[in-house]
Design a protein around this motif. Structure first.
Motif: not given
Length: 292
Positions: A181-187, A208-209, A222-230, A248-256
């Motif tokens: 368990r965790g949040v976007c930073q952890d994953f 941002f998401l 994770g859309a109400d705070a700064m987001h993290a991905w890889i 569980g998705i590829a980063a797209g136009d929703d990811h800033i």
């Protein structure tokens, strides 16, 4: 897609803060698939020192300093950003063995080099159980690397619970893997550690998401705070490709994209030191609104 983005960070200090210095990484990056029309940062109280700079990884940084006592701090960032990120053709990416060979052949040490993102970093280290778990997902070196990395992102989404407040900034990758368990930073840290354990270069992305999903699609976590991905390096032709393990998705136009680095340490929105006593309260507010 064009967005109006706002980030507001506030701090309340029980005792006056003195001699405070901070590095802010909150301005969206200018990239080939991300155009920043304008961006403005306001800070209250007004810093005695403030300068803009760029760090090693190409992230815009605001360096600020306060010398007079203060009991609160408010940081506000507003930006007009357009993202046109083509969908990655994951089935056309090279096989993993080829990417590993291309990585070994890299000689550049510039900011975008995969060589900076292969080994342990301040908040990421590998361990055998995680390496074995990732090997199960990859299962065959003949599979296109992009599809294998996507499968790993989806597996994290399926097997790990999104639980705000269940971890802290210093929670280790081993603890995240054990607790599931965790949040976007952890994953993101977990996925980066797993990819590096298999010899693939992976880096951390802060940003941002989109908060208003397209009609008929679910709201992303994770859309109400700064987001993290890889981002994983998929060879000379593909370069860095983004994956969001929280959703569980590829980063797209929703990811800033705001900042990239080896892990959270290199991309954290606000870092620094100050002199005070007692605890502090902080609040984050994020709004990402599509512009017609």
């Amino acid at each position: 897609m064009r967005y109006a983005v706002r980030l507001r960070i506030t701090y309340d200090y029980p005792a006056a803060v003195t001699d405070a210095r901070h590095l802010l990484r909150i301005r969206p990056r200018r990239e080939t698939d991300q155009f920043v029309r304008n961006v403005a940062v306001s800070i209250a109280p007004r810093p005695e020192e403030q300068r803009g700079e760029t760090d090693f990884f190409g992230n815009p940084v605001d360096a600020i300093a306060f010398f007079a006592p203060q009991t609160e701090l408010a940081i506000d960032m507003r930006a007009d950003v357009s993202v046109e990120r083509p969908a990655a053709r994951l089935s056309e990416t090279p096989e993993i063995e080829r990417i590993l060979a291309e990585t070994c052949a890299v000689r550049s040490l510039d900011a975008g080099s995969p060589l900076h993102h292969l080994g342990p970093s301040p908040r990421i280290s590998g361990f055998a159980p995680l390496s074995d778990w990732v090997a199960e997902t990859f299962e065959t070196a003949k599979r296109p690397a992009g599809e294998a990395v996507m499968a790993l992102a989806r597996r994290i989404r399926e097997e790990f619970a999104y639980r705000p407040g269940s971890t802290v900034v210093g929670t280790s990758v081993a603890e995240i893997f054990a607790e599931r368990r965790g949040v976007c930073q952890d994953f993101s840290h977990l996925m980066i550690a797993g990819l590096r354990a298999r010899g693939m270069a992976a880096r951390y992305v802060s940003g941002f998401l989109r908060t208003d999903p397209p009609k008929g699609q679910p709201r992303l976590e994770g859309a109400d705070a700064m987001h993290a991905w890889i981002e994983a390096w998929l060879g000379e032709d593909c370069g860095w490709v983004g994956f969001d393990p929280t959703n569980g998705i590829a980063a797209g136009d929703d990811h800033i994209v705001v900042a990239v680095g080896r892990d959270y340490e290199d991309a954290q929105p606000i870092a620094g030191t100050f002199v005070t006593s007692g605890s502090q309260e902080t609040r984050h507010f994020v709004d990402v609104v599509p512009v017609a």
